[in-house]
Write a protein that holds these residues in place. Sequence first.
Motif, PDB file in Angstrom:
ATOM      1  N   GLY A  84     -47.810 -94.336   3.310  1.00 28.56           N
ATOM      2  CA  GLY A  84     -48.095 -93.110   4.033  1.00 28.56           C
ATOM      3  C   GLY A  84     -47.569 -93.180   5.453  1.00 28.56           C
ATOM      4  O   GLY A  84     -47.273 -94.258   5.976  1.00 28.56           O
ATOM      5  N   THR A  85     -47.484 -92.033   6.089  1.00 30.65           N
ATOM      6  CA  THR A  85     -46.965 -91.970   7.455  1.00 30.65           C
ATOM      7  C   THR A  85     -47.797 -92.805   8.411  1.00 30.65           C
ATOM      8  O   THR A  85     -47.261 -93.572   9.214  1.00 30.65           O
ATOM      9  CB  THR A  85     -46.890 -90.506   7.929  1.00 30.65           C
ATOM     10  OG1 THR A  85     -46.045 -89.778   7.024  1.00 30.65           O
ATOM     11  CG2 THR A  85     -46.325 -90.402   9.337  1.00 30.65           C
ATOM     12  N   GLU A  86     -49.118 -92.690   8.338  1.00 34.06           N
ATOM     13  CA  GLU A  86     -49.971 -93.456   9.261  1.00 34.06           C
ATOM     14  C   GLU A  86     -49.845 -94.957   9.029  1.00 34.06           C
ATOM     15  O   GLU A  86     -49.849 -95.731   9.984  1.00 34.06           O
ATOM     16  CB  GLU A  86     -51.418 -92.999   9.172  1.00 34.06           C
ATOM     17  CG  GLU A  86     -51.668 -91.675   9.862  1.00 34.06           C
ATOM     18  CD  GLU A  86     -51.172 -91.635  11.319  1.00 34.06           C
ATOM     19  OE1 GLU A  86     -51.460 -92.588  12.084  1.00 34.06           O
ATOM     20  OE2 GLU A  86     -50.480 -90.670  11.674  1.00 34.06           O
ATOM     21  N   ASP A  87     -49.727 -95.375   7.760  1.00 32.45           N
ATOM     22  CA  ASP A  87     -49.517 -96.801   7.485  1.00 32.45           C
ATOM     23  C   ASP A  87     -48.198 -97.278   8.073  1.00 32.45           C
ATOM     24  O   ASP A  87     -48.105 -98.393   8.603  1.00 32.45           O
ATOM     25  CB  ASP A  87     -49.535 -97.079   5.980  1.00 32.45           C
ATOM     26  CG  ASP A  87     -50.920 -96.931   5.371  1.00 32.45           C
ATOM     27  OD1 ASP A  87     -51.913 -97.048   6.121  1.00 32.45           O
ATOM     28  OD2 ASP A  87     -50.997 -96.695   4.158  1.00 32.45           O
ATOM     29  N   GLU A  88     -47.171 -96.451   7.999  1.00 33.04           N
ATOM     30  CA  GLU A  88     -45.875 -96.827   8.558  1.00 33.04           C
ATOM     31  C   GLU A  88     -45.946 -96.907  10.084  1.00 33.04           C
ATOM     32  O   GLU A  88     -45.393 -97.819  10.688  1.00 33.04           O
ATOM     33  CB  GLU A  88     -44.782 -95.852   8.112  1.00 33.04           C
ATOM     34  CG  GLU A  88     -43.404 -96.197   8.617  1.00 33.04           C
ATOM     35  CD  GLU A  88     -42.830 -97.506   8.067  1.00 33.04           C
ATOM     36  OE1 GLU A  88     -41.667 -97.792   8.398  1.00 33.04           O
ATOM     37  OE2 GLU A  88     -43.511 -98.248   7.331  1.00 33.04           O
ATOM     38  N   VAL A  89     -46.629 -95.962  10.702  1.00 32.01           N
ATOM     39  CA  VAL A  89     -46.796 -95.996  12.153  1.00 32.01           C
ATOM     40  C   VAL A  89     -47.491 -97.292  12.563  1.00 32.01           C
ATOM     41  O   VAL A  89     -47.076 -97.965  13.512  1.00 32.01           O
ATOM     42  CB  VAL A  89     -47.570 -94.758  12.653  1.00 32.01           C
ATOM     43  CG1 VAL A  89     -48.026 -94.928  14.095  1.00 32.01           C
ATOM     44  CG2 VAL A  89     -46.704 -93.502  12.502  1.00 32.01           C
ATOM     45  N   THR A  90     -48.519 -97.686  11.830  1.00 30.52           N
ATOM     46  CA  THR A  90     -49.225 -98.939  12.117  1.00 30.52           C
ATOM     47  C   THR A  90     -48.279-100.134  11.994  1.00 30.52           C
ATOM     48  O   THR A  90     -48.279-101.037  12.838  1.00 30.52           O
ATOM     49  CB  THR A  90     -50.432 -99.099  11.181  1.00 30.52           C
ATOM     50  OG1 THR A  90     -51.321 -97.997  11.408  1.00 30.52           O
ATOM     51  CG2 THR A  90     -51.156-100.407  11.411  1.00 30.52           C
ATOM     52  N   ARG A  91     -47.458-100.143  10.948  1.00 29.32           N
ATOM     53  CA  ARG A  91     -46.487-101.231  10.758  1.00 29.32           C
ATOM     54  C   ARG A  91     -45.511-101.290  11.925  1.00 29.32           C
ATOM     55  O   ARG A  91     -45.215-102.359  12.463  1.00 29.32           O
ATOM     56  CB  ARG A  91     -45.730-101.044   9.440  1.00 29.32           C
ATOM     57  CG  ARG A  91     -44.743-102.167   9.118  1.00 29.32           C
ATOM     58  CD  ARG A  91     -44.027-101.921   7.793  1.00 29.32           C
ATOM     59  NE  ARG A  91     -42.916-101.014   7.918  1.00 29.32           N
ATOM     60  CZ  ARG A  91     -41.659-101.377   8.217  1.00 29.32           C
ATOM     61  NH1 ARG A  91     -41.363-102.642   8.432  1.00 29.32           N
ATOM     62  NH2 ARG A  91     -40.700-100.474   8.299  1.00 29.32           N
ATOM     63  N   LEU A  92     -45.005-100.134  12.347  1.00 35.79           N
ATOM     64  CA  LEU A  92     -44.032-100.082  13.426  1.00 35.79           C
ATOM     65  C   LEU A  92     -44.648-100.512  14.755  1.00 35.79           C
ATOM     66  O   LEU A  92     -43.989-101.176  15.567  1.00 35.79           O
ATOM     67  CB  LEU A  92     -43.425 -98.686  13.531  1.00 35.79           C
ATOM     68  CG  LEU A  92     -42.646 -98.230  12.282  1.00 35.79           C
ATOM     69  CD1 LEU A  92     -42.173 -96.799  12.438  1.00 35.79           C
ATOM     70  CD2 LEU A  92     -41.504 -99.160  11.970  1.00 35.79           C
ATOM     71  N   LEU A  93     -45.900-100.167  14.980  1.00 32.28           N
ATOM     72  CA  LEU A  93     -46.592-100.645  16.183  1.00 32.28           C
ATOM     73  C   LEU A  93     -46.637-102.166  16.178  1.00 32.28           C
ATOM     74  O   LEU A  93     -46.428-102.804  17.211  1.00 32.28           O
ATOM     75  CB  LEU A  93     -48.005-100.065  16.261  1.00 32.28           C
ATOM     76  CG  LEU A  93     -48.097 -98.565  16.563  1.00 32.28           C
ATOM     77  CD1 LEU A  93     -49.520 -98.066  16.336  1.00 32.28           C
ATOM     78  CD2 LEU A  93     -47.630 -98.262  17.986  1.00 32.28           C
ATOM     79  N   GLY A  94     -46.869-102.762  15.021  1.00 26.90           N
ATOM     80  CA  GLY A  94     -46.892-104.210  14.888  1.00 26.90           C
ATOM     81  C   GLY A  94     -45.540-104.858  15.135  1.00 26.90           C
ATOM     82  O   GLY A  94     -45.465-106.030  15.518  1.00 26.90           O
ATOM     83  N   LEU A  95     -44.462-104.102  14.921  1.00 26.11           N
ATOM     84  CA  LEU A  95     -43.109-104.619  15.163  1.00 26.11           C
ATOM     85  C   LEU A  95     -42.684-104.488  16.624  1.00 26.11           C
ATOM     86  O   LEU A  95     -41.643-105.009  17.006  1.00 26.11           O
ATOM     87  CB  LEU A  95     -42.092-103.883  14.285  1.00 26.11           C
ATOM     88  CG  LEU A  95     -42.206-104.092  12.778  1.00 26.11           C
ATOM     89  CD1 LEU A  95     -41.214-103.190  12.041  1.00 26.11           C
ATOM     90  CD2 LEU A  95     -41.977-105.550  12.418  1.00 26.11           C
ATOM     91  N   GLY A  96     -43.478-103.771  17.420  1.00 23.68           N
ATOM     92  CA  GLY A  96     -43.143-103.625  18.833  1.00 23.68           C
ATOM     93  C   GLY A  96     -42.847-102.212  19.280  1.00 23.68           C
ATOM     94  O   GLY A  96     -42.530-101.988  20.451  1.00 23.68           O
ATOM     95  N   ALA A  97     -42.946-101.237  18.380  1.00 25.33           N
ATOM     96  CA  ALA A  97     -42.773 -99.840  18.775  1.00 25.33           C
ATOM     97  C   ALA A  97     -44.037 -99.371  19.500  1.00 25.33           C
ATOM     98  O   ALA A  97     -45.093-100.002  19.395  1.00 25.33           O
ATOM     99  CB  ALA A  97     -42.518 -98.968  17.541  1.00 25.33           C
ATOM    100  N   VAL A  98     -43.922 -98.270  20.203  1.00 30.06           N
ATOM    101  CA  VAL A  98     -45.077 -97.646  20.854  1.00 30.06           C
ATOM    102  C   VAL A  98     -45.031 -96.152  20.578  1.00 30.06           C
ATOM    103  O   VAL A  98     -43.957 -95.586  20.352  1.00 30.06           O
ATOM    104  CB  VAL A  98     -45.090 -97.898  22.382  1.00 30.06           C
ATOM    105  CG1 VAL A  98     -45.277 -99.374  22.698  1.00 30.06           C
ATOM    106  CG2 VAL A  98     -43.842 -97.355  23.047  1.00 30.06           C
ATOM    107  N   LYS A  99     -46.204 -95.523  20.567  1.00 26.19           N
ATOM    108  CA  LYS A  99     -46.264 -94.068  20.478  1.00 26.19           C
ATOM    109  C   LYS A  99     -45.935 -93.504  21.854  1.00 26.19           C
ATOM    110  O   LYS A  99     -46.328 -94.072  22.873  1.00 26.19           O
ATOM    111  CB  LYS A  99     -47.650 -93.601  20.060  1.00 26.19           C
ATOM    112  CG  LYS A  99     -47.997 -93.912  18.629  1.00 26.19           C
ATOM    113  CD  LYS A  99     -49.360 -93.317  18.292  1.00 26.19           C
ATOM    114  CE  LYS A  99     -49.770 -93.616  16.874  1.00 26.19           C
ATOM    115  NZ  LYS A  99     -51.076 -93.021  16.554  1.00 26.19           N
TER     116      LYS A  99
END
Length: 131
Positions: A84-99
């Motif tokens: 899901g989109t929220e799961d992907e956002v969580t994964r990307l935050l873990g990789l170093g992305a930010v909202k």
Amino acid sequence: MTSRFTELTVDCRDPERLAAFWCEVLDFKVIDRSEGKVEIGSWVPTVEDVRARQMPPTLMFIRVPEGKTVKNRLHLDVSPIDAGTEDEVTRLLGLGAVKVDVGQGSDRNWVVMADPEGNEFDVLRTLAPQD
């Protein structure tokens, strides 16, 4: 005569770091590197393949001395394919992305994020099969 869209080039401070981030995001591999430059993609381009059909472009990260100073005029959109989109956002935050907030408002169905060097990108709706 025809041209093909073959690479999208991103100016950055640390090509290795940014290429590693985007390899994780997109499940790409490094296909070429040289001093101050890293190219990643889902395939290794050949002249024959490019001439035969439109192929997905690669991403090229090139070292420049200056940092990012303003909002991107061009950005990538990514769509999760197995979560899901929220799961992907969580994964990307873990990789170093930010909202980030670029004035998109809270009523949007996409999430604006930035990579480790501040380049904005959007996480769109999931394309994963719905149960």
